[in-house]
Design a protein around this motif. Sequence first.
Motif, PDB file in Angstrom:
ATOM      1  N   VAL A 198      76.624 -34.099  66.165  1.00 30.83           N
ATOM      2  CA  VAL A 198      75.694 -33.706  65.110  1.00 30.83           C
ATOM      3  C   VAL A 198      75.651 -32.182  65.058  1.00 30.83           C
ATOM      4  O   VAL A 198      75.517 -31.523  66.082  1.00 30.83           O
ATOM      5  N   LEU A 222      69.697 -28.216  64.147  1.00 33.54           N
ATOM      6  CA  LEU A 222      70.757 -29.223  64.087  1.00 33.54           C
ATOM      7  C   LEU A 222      71.952 -28.784  64.928  1.00 33.54           C
ATOM      8  O   LEU A 222      72.548 -29.594  65.633  1.00 33.54           O
ATOM      9  N   TRP A 255      77.085 -38.643  65.921  1.00 30.78           N
ATOM     10  CA  TRP A 255      76.894 -39.577  64.812  1.00 30.78           C
ATOM     11  C   TRP A 255      77.442 -40.945  65.191  1.00 30.78           C
ATOM     12  O   TRP A 255      78.637 -41.102  65.425  1.00 30.78           O
ATOM     13  N   THR A 259      72.412 -43.375  65.117  1.00 30.16           N
ATOM     14  CA  THR A 259      71.893 -42.050  64.758  1.00 30.16           C
ATOM     15  C   THR A 259      71.938 -41.840  63.252  1.00 30.16           C
ATOM     16  O   THR A 259      71.025 -41.243  62.681  1.00 30.16           O
ATOM     17  N   TRP A 303      68.825 -40.970  60.956  1.00 33.22           N
ATOM     18  CA  TRP A 303      68.935 -39.778  60.115  1.00 33.22           C
ATOM     19  C   TRP A 303      68.644 -40.101  58.654  1.00 33.22           C
ATOM     20  O   TRP A 303      67.850 -39.426  58.010  1.00 33.22           O
ATOM     21  N   PRO A 322      65.420 -37.788  58.258  1.00 40.39           N
ATOM     22  CA  PRO A 322      66.126 -36.715  58.966  1.00 40.39           C
ATOM     23  C   PRO A 322      65.199 -35.806  59.778  1.00 40.39           C
ATOM     24  O   PRO A 322      65.532 -35.411  60.891  1.00 40.39           O
ATOM     25  N   LEU A 329      64.235 -37.251  63.105  1.00 43.41           N
ATOM     26  CA  LEU A 329      65.318 -37.228  64.087  1.00 43.41           C
ATOM     27  C   LEU A 329      65.527 -35.834  64.655  1.00 43.41           C
ATOM     28  O   LEU A 329      65.616 -35.661  65.870  1.00 43.41           O
ATOM     29  N   GLN A 342      65.639 -29.467  60.576  1.00 44.98           N
ATOM     30  CA  GLN A 342      66.892 -29.625  59.829  1.00 44.98           C
ATOM     31  C   GLN A 342      66.619 -29.325  58.349  1.00 44.98           C
ATOM     32  O   GLN A 342      65.478 -29.169  57.951  1.00 44.98           O
ATOM     33  N   GLN A 368      66.018 -38.949  51.888  1.00 45.10           N
ATOM     34  CA  GLN A 368      65.889 -40.107  52.757  1.00 45.10           C
ATOM     35  C   GLN A 368      66.349 -41.353  52.012  1.00 45.10           C
ATOM     36  O   GLN A 368      66.292 -41.399  50.789  1.00 45.10           O
TER      37      GLN A 368
END
Length: 130
Positions: free
Chosen positions: A69, A81, A88, A92, A96, A100, A103, A107, A112
């Motif tokens: 990531v 990040l 990934w 994950t 994400w 995001p 997580l 970032q 979403q």
Amino acid sequence: MRAVVLAAAVLLMAGPGLAQGSGAREWRTPPPGDIQRGAALYQTRCTACHAVDSNKIGPAHRGVMGRRVGGLKGYTYSAELAQSRLRWTPQTLNAWLEDPEELVAGQRMGFQVEDAQERADLIAYLATLK
């Protein structure tokens, strides 16, 4: 038992942004996805910011599965990040796409995918981009 050990290892490697509040994130494997639906969703929802083979507002997605990531060379990630120690995986990516910011706090992705099946379809498509 193996799944518990794997989950514990992921949590130890995760670093900031994974454990929120009173407990750690629950890693959920997405349901089986449909690659064709995922490709169509990718075209309608992701291509404004992403491309398969080139960086745009967001990083390129070819080879995303298994990549660290924040680790694509040639793309400038947020510091949060870039410092993540996640990789990934279907789990994950599911987390994400669901949220995001939960997580990895700090970032920059402001999008979403609320529907679990749509996330699974997108993940199935992204897994084909080798």
